[in-house]
Design a protein around this motif. Structure first.
Motif, PDB file in Angstrom:
ATOM      1  N   ASN A 156      37.950  14.340  42.905  1.00 39.52           N
ATOM      2  CA  ASN A 156      37.563  12.991  42.468  1.00 39.52           C
ATOM      3  C   ASN A 156      38.093  12.693  41.078  1.00 39.52           C
ATOM      4  O   ASN A 156      38.528  11.575  40.800  1.00 39.52           O
ATOM      5  CB  ASN A 156      36.049  12.818  42.523  1.00 39.52           C
ATOM      6  CG  ASN A 156      35.554  12.613  43.933  1.00 39.52           C
ATOM      7  OD1 ASN A 156      36.298  12.190  44.808  1.00 39.52           O
ATOM      8  ND2 ASN A 156      34.302  12.928  44.168  1.00 39.52           N
ATOM      9  N   ARG A 157      38.085  13.679  40.192  1.00 45.22           N
ATOM     10  CA  ARG A 157      38.628  13.483  38.850  1.00 45.22           C
ATOM     11  C   ARG A 157      40.128  13.187  38.919  1.00 45.22           C
ATOM     12  O   ARG A 157      40.625  12.279  38.257  1.00 45.22           O
ATOM     13  CB  ARG A 157      38.388  14.716  37.991  1.00 45.22           C
ATOM     14  CG  ARG A 157      38.987  14.621  36.592  1.00 45.22           C
ATOM     15  CD  ARG A 157      38.812  15.915  35.815  1.00 45.22           C
ATOM     16  NE  ARG A 157      37.443  16.341  35.777  1.00 45.22           N
ATOM     17  CZ  ARG A 157      36.581  16.017  34.811  1.00 45.22           C
ATOM     18  NH1 ARG A 157      36.965  15.260  33.819  1.00 45.22           N
ATOM     19  NH2 ARG A 157      35.339  16.460  34.846  1.00 45.22           N
ATOM     20  N   TYR A 181      28.778   6.429  41.628  1.00 46.27           N
ATOM     21  CA  TYR A 181      29.970   5.658  41.937  1.00 46.27           C
ATOM     22  C   TYR A 181      30.373   4.813  40.740  1.00 46.27           C
ATOM     23  O   TYR A 181      29.543   4.462  39.899  1.00 46.27           O
ATOM     24  CB  TYR A 181      29.714   4.744  43.132  1.00 46.27           C
ATOM     25  CG  TYR A 181      29.544   5.498  44.420  1.00 46.27           C
ATOM     26  CD1 TYR A 181      30.635   5.828  45.189  1.00 46.27           C
ATOM     27  CD2 TYR A 181      28.291   5.882  44.859  1.00 46.27           C
ATOM     28  CE1 TYR A 181      30.491   6.527  46.366  1.00 46.27           C
ATOM     29  CE2 TYR A 181      28.129   6.582  46.036  1.00 46.27           C
ATOM     30  CZ  TYR A 181      29.235   6.899  46.797  1.00 46.27           C
ATOM     31  OH  TYR A 181      29.094   7.602  47.958  1.00 46.27           O
ATOM     32  N   ALA A 182      31.658   4.477  40.683  1.00 50.88           N
ATOM     33  CA  ALA A 182      32.179   3.586  39.652  1.00 50.88           C
ATOM     34  C   ALA A 182      33.096   2.567  40.322  1.00 50.88           C
ATOM     35  O   ALA A 182      33.744   2.872  41.324  1.00 50.88           O
ATOM     36  CB  ALA A 182      32.948   4.372  38.593  1.00 50.88           C
ATOM     37  N   ASN A 183      33.113   1.378  39.783  1.00 49.56           N
ATOM     38  CA  ASN A 183      33.970   0.312  40.294  1.00 49.56           C
ATOM     39  C   ASN A 183      35.178   0.161  39.378  1.00 49.56           C
ATOM     40  O   ASN A 183      35.037   0.072  38.167  1.00 49.56           O
ATOM     41  CB  ASN A 183      33.212  -1.012  40.353  1.00 49.56           C
ATOM     42  CG  ASN A 183      32.062  -0.946  41.320  1.00 49.56           C
ATOM     43  OD1 ASN A 183      32.202  -0.443  42.417  1.00 49.56           O
ATOM     44  ND2 ASN A 183      30.910  -1.431  40.900  1.00 49.56           N
ATOM     45  N   LEU A 184      36.350   0.152  39.991  1.00 49.02           N
ATOM     46  CA  LEU A 184      37.591  -0.039  39.253  1.00 49.02           C
ATOM     47  C   LEU A 184      38.264  -1.316  39.732  1.00 49.02           C
ATOM     48  O   LEU A 184      38.162  -1.678  40.902  1.00 49.02           O
ATOM     49  CB  LEU A 184      38.541   1.144  39.477  1.00 49.02           C
ATOM     50  CG  LEU A 184      38.045   2.521  39.081  1.00 49.02           C
ATOM     51  CD1 LEU A 184      39.091   3.574  39.448  1.00 49.02           C
ATOM     52  CD2 LEU A 184      37.724   2.589  37.614  1.00 49.02           C
ATOM     53  N   VAL A 185      38.962  -1.977  38.822  1.00 49.41           N
ATOM     54  CA  VAL A 185      39.691  -3.193  39.166  1.00 49.41           C
ATOM     55  C   VAL A 185      41.079  -3.116  38.538  1.00 49.41           C
ATOM     56  O   VAL A 185      41.238  -2.624  37.423  1.00 49.41           O
ATOM     57  CB  VAL A 185      38.927  -4.465  38.704  1.00 49.41           C
ATOM     58  CG1 VAL A 185      38.797  -4.535  37.207  1.00 49.41           C
ATOM     59  CG2 VAL A 185      39.567  -5.713  39.250  1.00 49.41           C
ATOM     60  N   ASN A 186      42.071  -3.576  39.281  1.00 49.04           N
ATOM     61  CA  ASN A 186      43.429  -3.679  38.773  1.00 49.04           C
ATOM     62  C   ASN A 186      43.650  -5.135  38.398  1.00 49.04           C
ATOM     63  O   ASN A 186      43.643  -6.014  39.256  1.00 49.04           O
ATOM     64  CB  ASN A 186      44.440  -3.227  39.828  1.00 49.04           C
ATOM     65  CG  ASN A 186      45.827  -3.089  39.279  1.00 49.04           C
ATOM     66  OD1 ASN A 186      46.220  -3.815  38.372  1.00 49.04           O
ATOM     67  ND2 ASN A 186      46.571  -2.151  39.819  1.00 49.04           N
ATOM     68  N   LYS A 187      43.857  -5.381  37.129  1.00 45.25           N
ATOM     69  CA  LYS A 187      43.989  -6.759  36.637  1.00 45.25           C
ATOM     70  C   LYS A 187      45.259  -7.432  37.164  1.00 45.25           C
ATOM     71  O   LYS A 187      45.290  -8.636  37.345  1.00 45.25           O
ATOM     72  CB  LYS A 187      44.013  -6.768  35.108  1.00 45.25           C
ATOM     73  CG  LYS A 187      42.819  -6.123  34.471  1.00 45.25           C
ATOM     74  CD  LYS A 187      41.662  -7.041  34.383  1.00 45.25           C
ATOM     75  CE  LYS A 187      40.572  -6.357  33.568  1.00 45.25           C
ATOM     76  NZ  LYS A 187      39.277  -6.819  33.823  1.00 45.25           N
ATOM     77  N   THR A 215      35.963   1.189  44.762  1.00 43.51           N
ATOM     78  CA  THR A 215      34.748   1.906  44.428  1.00 43.51           C
ATOM     79  C   THR A 215      35.062   3.378  44.612  1.00 43.51           C
ATOM     80  O   THR A 215      35.454   3.807  45.694  1.00 43.51           O
ATOM     81  CB  THR A 215      33.585   1.488  45.341  1.00 43.51           C
ATOM     82  OG1 THR A 215      33.361   0.090  45.175  1.00 43.51           O
ATOM     83  CG2 THR A 215      32.326   2.240  44.990  1.00 43.51           C
ATOM     84  N   VAL A 216      34.938   4.142  43.528  1.00 48.42           N
ATOM     85  CA  VAL A 216      35.310   5.550  43.553  1.00 48.42           C
ATOM     86  C   VAL A 216      34.086   6.409  43.288  1.00 48.42           C
ATOM     87  O   VAL A 216      33.170   6.021  42.580  1.00 48.42           O
ATOM     88  CB  VAL A 216      36.412   5.863  42.516  1.00 48.42           C
ATOM     89  CG1 VAL A 216      37.710   5.181  42.880  1.00 48.42           C
ATOM     90  CG2 VAL A 216      35.987   5.483  41.123  1.00 48.42           C
ATOM     91  N   LYS A 217      34.081   7.573  43.894  1.00 48.73           N
ATOM     92  CA  LYS A 217      33.009   8.545  43.712  1.00 48.73           C
ATOM     93  C   LYS A 217      33.307   9.358  42.465  1.00 48.73           C
ATOM     94  O   LYS A 217      34.439   9.733  42.215  1.00 48.73           O
ATOM     95  CB  LYS A 217      32.923   9.444  44.948  1.00 48.73           C
ATOM     96  CG  LYS A 217      31.930  10.569  44.856  1.00 48.73           C
ATOM     97  CD  LYS A 217      30.560  10.105  45.259  1.00 48.73           C
ATOM     98  CE  LYS A 217      29.587  11.241  45.462  1.00 48.73           C
ATOM     99  NZ  LYS A 217      29.267  12.001  44.289  1.00 48.73           N
TER     100      LYS A 217
END
Length: 101
Positions: free
Chosen positions: A72-73, A2-8, A15-17
């Protein structure tokens, strides 16, 4: 993984797979619907109808199986285009290892 993404701009986090999408393989077009990714949901529905109608449903399963390798990509790249960035170094490394960024 998993990876965590944030929109500033909006301060929203996701949280994306990363990697193969088991949920896409099992649930088909419902996965993009639940993620509010209506563009890919519509594309997937049309592809399932198109290929499923000629093969009595077998083509629809084949579409979801093939799409599970790429969804997912596509989803992460759409989120990155909308202004999301990796929230930490571990997430950035995970996305780099899978060639998402």
């Amino acid at each position: 993984m998993y990876a965590n993404l944030v929109n500033k701009n909006t301060q929203t986090q996701l949280t994306v797979k990363v990697g193969f999408s088991w949920t896409e393989m099992i649930f088909g077009f419902w996965t993009p619907v639940f993620r509010s990714d209506f563009k890919w949901a519509a594309i997937l529905v049309l592809a399932e109808i198109l290929f499923g109608s000629f093969t009595w449903g077998g083509g629809a399963f084949l579409v979801t199986l093939i799409f599970a390798f790429f969804y997912n990509r596509l989803y992460v790249k759409d989120m990155l285009a909308q202004g999301y960035t990796p929230s930490d170094e571990i997430s950035a490394n995970a996305l780099k290892n899978y060639n998402y960024i």
